[in-house]
Design a protein around this motif. Structure first.
Motif, mmCIF file in Angstrom:
data_model
loop_
_atom_site.group_PDB
_atom_site.id
_atom_site.type_symbol
_atom_site.label_atom_id
_atom_site.label_comp_id
_atom_site.label_asym_id
_atom_site.label_seq_id
_atom_site.Cartn_x
_atom_site.Cartn_y
_atom_site.Cartn_z
ATOM 1 N N THR A 363 32.874 38.699 40.317
ATOM 2 C CA THR A 363 32.838 40.204 39.985
ATOM 3 C C THR A 363 33.478 40.944 41.454
ATOM 4 O O THR A 363 34.259 41.783 41.568
ATOM 5 N N LEU A 393 42.576 41.863 37.864
ATOM 6 C CA LEU A 393 42.407 42.004 36.433
ATOM 7 C C LEU A 393 41.958 40.717 35.917
ATOM 8 O O LEU A 393 41.191 40.456 35.003
ATOM 9 N N LEU A 396 38.150 40.116 36.739
ATOM 10 C CA LEU A 396 37.316 41.121 36.064
ATOM 11 C C LEU A 396 37.366 41.069 34.362
ATOM 12 O O LEU A 396 36.826 41.842 33.722
ATOM 13 N N GLN A 397 38.119 40.237 33.823
ATOM 14 C CA GLN A 397 38.438 40.275 32.267
ATOM 15 C C GLN A 397 37.289 40.359 31.566
ATOM 16 O O GLN A 397 36.952 40.724 30.547
ATOM 17 N N THR A 399 34.495 41.248 32.638
ATOM 18 C CA THR A 399 33.439 42.302 33.156
ATOM 19 C C THR A 399 33.687 43.757 32.827
ATOM 20 O O THR A 399 34.491 44.402 33.463
ATOM 21 N N ARG A 404 37.384 46.894 35.890
ATOM 22 C CA ARG A 404 38.425 46.285 35.212
ATOM 23 C C ARG A 404 39.419 47.525 34.557
ATOM 24 O O ARG A 404 40.506 47.095 34.735
ATOM 25 N N THR A 408 43.095 47.450 35.289
ATOM 26 C CA THR A 408 44.295 47.621 34.453
ATOM 27 C C THR A 408 45.373 48.682 34.572
ATOM 28 O O THR A 408 46.355 48.359 34.275
#
Length: 820
Positions: A363, A393, A396-397, A399, A404, A408
């Motif tokens: 993270t 991204l 962090l998918q 999270t 995130r 994005t």
């Protein structure tokens, strides 16, 4: 910017409005010279509707003598504020409830110098005493000695359990009953009282005690109407804290702070919890709270507070904790200290291995990459920014949360690097807008919603959909319409994006106001995106060129180049600026300067061209056409048109078709020129493009005249010819010996004098009047008690009826028709 806006707003207040009074209390606490400078700036430009009051224990470092000489200053000194003997007698008798003789009152007034705080303390200290004259005779000296003595007397006269309560709760800046219970424990309030005025049950709670202190006038002030939160009078608070340091050990005081921090943490009062943890040197708790909440606080604009906490931690602890280092890096980047921020980020990356948990390490690595994406945006390195945001991204998918969402938003802007604005890319951008909206709601800041909305608008510009772009920019403007947001760098993004659009639609006045406002907002200590600064400089340069102000146009780009060197922007932005300067040279008729640029830039028609550099190569095509090297220009333009169409960048396609028409015209192929011009006109007409044609000068004028003769889109072509003709009153636009710049219009479409074919309703007239008053869409909605969407519908109706495309044009047209 803030004070100028405030002063201008107040200056427009109605003359019969009640004056406003701004009181700045405890001004002696200010020690930052810049704040004193701003106060001086405000005072010397004070609108007639505003009065400023400074309450201070010492003379502030302001030009008091000059203001005094100008009779612009009213001073209330100690001699003016002190109670007279009669006032002191009334206070001590009627408020405190003492029966004092004239001699005692006069002595107290003299000893306290009429200071109400001293009189108040004296009254409290004398409660239940029988020998009042003897008490009055026991203290002498300055106010400081008086206050110390009287406070000690007041505290000493309270029962032991209440003294303990006062001392232990003095660690709190504000307090409520449950917090006091947590800090002092139940026993502190449970002992039977001695002072009958402070009578309470043996089981008194902290809330009971606070209410009791307030009723007894014991320097306790309630902070809300519910009487839940309280504070002590500042002077009394200071005395209590001094006594606390004397009567309790460091370990005992530390325990008080720790209990306060624990209660505040449980009740989500994080800033105060951190302050008490730091006061207790409980760095483990402080670090945990800062790491858990620092990102959210920075997102909410509490950057300075987080920075102060980091500064309060031991340096070695900051270095050992990568999350703390990451917060420090974010603050450095956001405050224009990008080089130091880069150094700290590198230290954080080296420290990632020290995080035992793989999920936490993943993270934080994603968040660090996201910070690198932001840093790249500030320095103008689009490729690195998008690459880092996409990597972030991916990490962090799993999270969900703020990081995130921000990743994005950044990753969705990849179209700015590739030029691909297909429906699939648009869907990705709209998803980012919706995520930004949700994040904005969670953190109470509109920028996560407004920024991707601006990015979506820029995508629409590339798609050639100016009306949809305008709607996005207008929505972002409404979101950023509060004073706090207006003064942020995010508001500048909306200003510059809207200015570019208005410039294309030939609304030069409003475009200039917006671009100058946006650039001014970016010229501050907070870091501004390099691309946006370049975009603003290019818009300003084009606009000034359209007005014939060549010196100003070149100066706008010179100013950007200087800033780029100071802040270490990537070389690619300087290359784009240089191409903009070459475009200005061509428009001015200076082919030599443009040729020198082309030679130094090292561009060829056979290069592989990335989308971010497209404007450089289109400028190269212009140089080739001016040199009558038509064949290589056509090869370059044909290649770019194929790419633009494949990527569905119809905005780019319009510009390329315009240049193809000019190239074929220069080669003598009028048929091919008309084919490309007609295609450009048909793509551009529904969206109201103007400058993309007009900026090309007399060669384009000849093409448009021929298009009209061929009856190609006559209404639209006539509109473009009117813009050209706006300059004709001053110069001969058809004179081919004049520079193109001399032949460009500085006027908008000439407003017709006939009334609109469709009548304008009374409600639309009301909307017009509010627009003329400078109201935003939201302010119009609030004034007329209608929905924001209804306001936008009225404005769109007005645009159609008045045959205009902006507020400025609508007002100009309405005044010409006598509607305002």
């Amino acid at each position: 910017v803030v004070l100028t806006t405030l002063i201008n707003s107040l200056a427009t207040a109605p003359s019969d409005a009640a004056p406003l009074i701004l009181v700045l209390d405890d001004y002696h606490q200010i020690n930052t010279p810049a704040i004193h400078d701003q106060i001086r700036f405000l005072v010397e430009r004070l609108p007639s509707s505003l009065r400023l009051v400074l309450a201070s224990r010492a003379d502030p470092p302001l030009p008091l003598a000059r203001w005094r000489a100008r009779n612009e200053l009213i001073e209330l000194r100690a001699v003016d504020l002190r109670f007279s003997t009669e006032e002191a007698a009334a206070f001590l008798t009627e408020v405190v409830g003492l029966e004092l003789g004239p001699a005692e009152v006069a002595a107290l007034e003299a000893r306290t110098e009429g200071w109400i705080a001293g009189l108040h303390l004296a009254g409290l200290a004398m409660r239940d005493r029988t020998d009042l004259p003897g008490f009055v005779a026991t203290f002498t000296g300055s106010n400081r000695f008086v206050i110390d003595f009287l406070a000690e007397e007041v505290i000493r006269r309270q029962p032991p359990h209440l003294q303990a309560f006062l001392l232990q709760t003095s660690i709190l800046e504000r307090m409520c009953g449950p917090l006091c219970d947590a800090v002092v424990g139940a026993d502190a309030c449970a002992a039977p009282p001695i002072d009958r005025r402070l009578a309470t049950s043996p089981m008194a709670t902290g809330q009971d005690t606070l209410e009791l202190l307030e009723r007894a006038n014991l320097f306790t002030v309630h902070l809300d109407d519910e009487r839940r939160w309280y504070r002590y009078h500042h002077l009394f608070h200071a005395v209590l804290r001094e006594r606390l340091q004397v009567e309790m050990t460091r370990e005992e005081v530390t325990a008080l702070h720790q209990r306060a921090s624990a209660w505040l943490t449980d009740h989500k009062l994080i800033p105060e919890a951190v302050e008490h943890a730091l006061a207790a040197a409980d760095y483990q708790r402080a670090v945990a709270l800062i790491e858990q909440n620092g990102l959210w606080m920075i997102a909410r604009g509490q950057r300075s507070q987080v920075r102060s906490w980091l500064d309060a931690l031991p340096a070695d602890l900051r270095r050992e904790r990568p999350r703390l280092g990451h917060l420090h890096a974010i603050i450095l980047i956001q405050t224009n200290q990008t080089e130091t921020g880069e150094t700290v980020l590198a230290e954080v990356e080296r420290g990632l291995a020290s995080i035992a948990s793989e999920d936490e390490r993943r993270t934080l690595w994603g968040q660090v990459l996201l910070s690198r994406a932001v840093l790249s945006w500030y320095t103008g390195d689009q490729a690195a920014g998008i690459r880092c945001s996409e990597m972030a991204l991916e990490l962090l998918q799993e999270t969900p949360g703020m990081s995130r969402t921000v990743a994005t938003i950044y990753a969705a802007s990849a179209y700015r690097l590739t030029g691909d604005v297909s429906p699939a890319c648009e869907r990705r951008m709209r998803e980012a807008v919706m995520l930004g909206r949700d994040l904005a709601r969670d953190i109470g800041q509109v920028s996560p919603y407004a920024v991707p909305m601006i990015s979506l608008g820029r995508m629409h510009v590339l798609q050639g959909r100016l009306r949809q772009a305008a709607a996005c920019f207008e929505q972002a403007r409404d979101l950023l319409g509060t004073p706090i947001e207006r003064w942020s760098g995010h508001s500048a993004l909306a200003d510059i994006a809207r200015a570019e659009l208005l410039l294309e639609q030939n609304d030069l006045d409003e475009a200039e106001d917006l671009v100058r406002q946006g650039l001014e907002l970016m010229d501050g200590p907070t870091t501004a995106g390099a691309e946006n600064l370049l975009g603003g400089a290019l818009v300003l340069a084009r606009l000034l060129q359209a007005r014939g102000n060549w010196r100003g146009a070149f100066a706008a780009l010179d100013a950007f180049d200087e800033l780029a060197r100071q802040r270490g922007f990537v070389p690619g932005l300087l290359a784009l600026s240089a191409a903009g300067r070459a475009w200005l040279s061509l428009a001015q008729g200076d082919l030599v300067a443009a040729e020198q640029w082309a030679e130094s830039a090292g561009l060829t028609v056979n290069d592989e061209i990335s989308f971010p550099r497209e404007s450089e190569y289109l400028t190269l095509a212009r140089v080739l056409i001016a040199q009558n090297r038509i064949e290589p220009a056509l090869r370059l333009l044909d290649r770019r048109l194929i790419v633009a169409e494949a990527d569905e960048r119809w905005g780019s396609a319009i510009g390329i078709c315009v240049l193809l028409a000019l190239a074929h015209q220069a080669s003598g192929d009028r048929s091919a020129a008309m084919i490309h011009l007609e295609r450009a006109l048909r793509l551009a007409a529904p969206e109201g493009y103007i400058r993309i044609f007009v900026d090309e000068g007399p060669a384009m004028l000849r093409l448009l005249r021929e298009a009209r003769e061929r009856r190609i889109l006559i209404d639209y072509v006539d509109r473009l010819l009117i813009v050209f003709a706006g300059e004709r009153d001053r110069r001969d636009v058809g004179d081919e010996n004049m520079t193109p710049a001399a032949q460009l219009t500085v006027l908008g479409s000439a407003p017709p004098t006939a009334l609109p074919a469709e009548p304008i309703s009374e409600r639309e007239i009301e909307v017009l009047r509010l627009i003329a008053a400078g109201c935003s869409n939201q302010e119009i909605a609030d004034t007329l008690v209608i929905a924001l969407g209804t306001v936008k519908k009225h404005i769109n109706n007005l645009y159609g009826k008045l045959a205009v495309s902006s507020r400025t044009q609508a007002l100009r047209r309405a005044r010409a028709l006598g509607l305002l």
